[in-house]
Design a protein around this motif. Structure first.
Motif, PDB file in Angstrom:
ATOM      1  N   ARG A  22       0.826  -1.210   0.000  1.00  0.00           N
ATOM      2  CA  ARG A  22       0.000   0.000   0.000  1.00  0.00           C
ATOM      3  C   ARG A  22       0.860   1.260   0.000  1.00  0.00           C
ATOM      4  O   ARG A  22       0.540   2.247  -0.671  1.00  0.00           O
ATOM      5  CB  ARG A  22      -0.934  -0.006   1.212  1.00  0.00           C
ATOM      6  CG  ARG A  22      -2.049  -1.028   1.123  1.00  0.00           C
ATOM      7  CD  ARG A  22      -3.134  -0.751   2.137  1.00  0.00           C
ATOM      8  NE  ARG A  22      -4.219  -1.712   2.044  1.00  0.00           N
ATOM      9  CZ  ARG A  22      -5.330  -1.661   2.768  1.00  0.00           C
ATOM     10  NH1 ARG A  22      -5.490  -0.680   3.646  1.00  0.00           N
ATOM     11  NH2 ARG A  22      -6.272  -2.571   2.631  1.00  0.00           N
ATOM     12  N   LEU A  23       1.947   1.230   0.722  1.00  0.00           N
ATOM     13  CA  LEU A  23       2.855   2.375   0.737  1.00  0.00           C
ATOM     14  C   LEU A  23       3.491   2.576  -0.641  1.00  0.00           C
ATOM     15  O   LEU A  23       3.598   3.710  -1.126  1.00  0.00           O
ATOM     16  CB  LEU A  23       3.937   2.174   1.795  1.00  0.00           C
ATOM     17  CG  LEU A  23       3.482   2.333   3.249  1.00  0.00           C
ATOM     18  CD1 LEU A  23       4.543   1.783   4.199  1.00  0.00           C
ATOM     19  CD2 LEU A  23       3.187   3.792   3.575  1.00  0.00           C
ATOM     20  N   ALA A  24       3.912   1.488  -1.267  1.00  0.00           N
ATOM     21  CA  ALA A  24       4.537   1.591  -2.592  1.00  0.00           C
ATOM     22  C   ALA A  24       3.546   2.141  -3.618  1.00  0.00           C
ATOM     23  O   ALA A  24       3.908   2.986  -4.450  1.00  0.00           O
ATOM     24  CB  ALA A  24       5.051   0.224  -3.030  1.00  0.00           C
ATOM     25  N   ALA A  25       2.306   1.673  -3.556  1.00  0.00           N
ATOM     26  CA  ALA A  25       1.286   2.164  -4.492  1.00  0.00           C
ATOM     27  C   ALA A  25       1.039   3.654  -4.277  1.00  0.00           C
ATOM     28  O   ALA A  25       0.875   4.422  -5.243  1.00  0.00           O
ATOM     29  CB  ALA A  25      -0.005   1.375  -4.324  1.00  0.00           C
ATOM     30  N   ALA A  26       1.027   4.080  -3.016  1.00  0.00           N
ATOM     31  CA  ALA A  26       0.797   5.492  -2.713  1.00  0.00           C
ATOM     32  C   ALA A  26       1.954   6.356  -3.201  1.00  0.00           C
ATOM     33  O   ALA A  26       1.751   7.468  -3.700  1.00  0.00           O
ATOM     34  CB  ALA A  26       0.590   5.683  -1.214  1.00  0.00           C
TER      35      ALA A  26
END
Length: 239
Positions: A22-26
């Motif tokens: 989720r952090l990488a996508a953000a």
């Protein structure tokens, strides 16, 4: 730009890996794309669970296996890092720490890093400040202001997504700034050195005259320059 995500989750599926994704996508959504046709951000995920045996062997023989060497190279060449660990005994996991122990001591110097952790209780959230942030400060990385902790009750609750987006925006900003500065650093550095050289050793000016501060009789700006040895002697007790 190259983003490397280091996940120290041990189970499959893993809440640690879920937070990392989720952090990488953000971050991918937050990275600005200025030039038309610019290549998308390159994201590489390093699953430490898959490297556990090679990390242990490295400690005993000093040689990285093929997969570990590739992970070390990816981290060293990244423009930014996302690091996520589960909380074990009120700190990061041993596997997480071991991976960063086997990196080159200069691998993270000046590199933007987003730190995050997962745990069963919100009571462990301070692990971000008393364990993770000091570790990466010691490694001379640039840790983004917002760290992200996800307890079991945070999944699906209000607040987690906002923290993810804020931290991702901070990392993306640092990565974009670093990329821009690197693209012009060579040209600007040469220009700065050339200008400095011209100022210090311009034609008709001797090196001695350019490097020695103004003499006692009348310094630049009207200040008098007193040699340090003379100042030190003046402080000596009178006999």
């Amino acid at each position: 730009m190259k983003l490397v995500v280091v996940s120290a989750g041990l189970s499959v599926p893993s809440s640690t890996r879920l937070l990392a994704d989720r952090l990488a996508a953000a971050v991918g959504r937050a990275v600005p794309v200025d030039a038309p046709g610019e290549a998308p951000m390159d994201v590489r995920v390093v699953e430490l669970r898959e490297l556990a045996v090679e990390i242990a062997h490295f400690f005993t023989n000093g040689f990285p296996g093929k997969a570990l060497a590739a992970a070390q190279e990816a981290v060293a060449g990244a423009d930014g890092l996302i690091v996520v660990t589960p909380v074990f005994s009120a700190s990061y996991s041993g596997l997480f720490k071991s991976f960063f122990d086997v990196l080159d001591k200069d691998a993270l110097v000046g590199k933007p890093v987003l730190v995050a952790a997962t745990g069963g209780s919100a009571r462990h959230s301070l692990v971000l400040e008393h364990a993770l942030r000091p570790l990466f400060a010691y490694l001379r990385a640039v840790v983004v202001p917002t760290a992200v902790y996800a307890a079991s009750e945070d999944w699906g609750a209000e607040g987690l997504e906002g923290r993810i987006e804020r931290a991702a925006g901070e990392l993306a900003g640092l990565m974009a700034g670093l990329s821009s500065s690197l693209s012009v650093s060579g040209r600007s550095a040469v220009g700065a050195v050339g200008a400095a050289g011209a100022a210090v050793e311009s034609p008709g000016t001797s090196r001695a005259a350019s490097e020695v501060p103004a003499a006692r009789g009348g310094g630049a700006g009207g200040f008098e320059v007193v040699p340090f040895a003379e100042q030190l002697a003046a402080l000596a007790p009178k006999r």
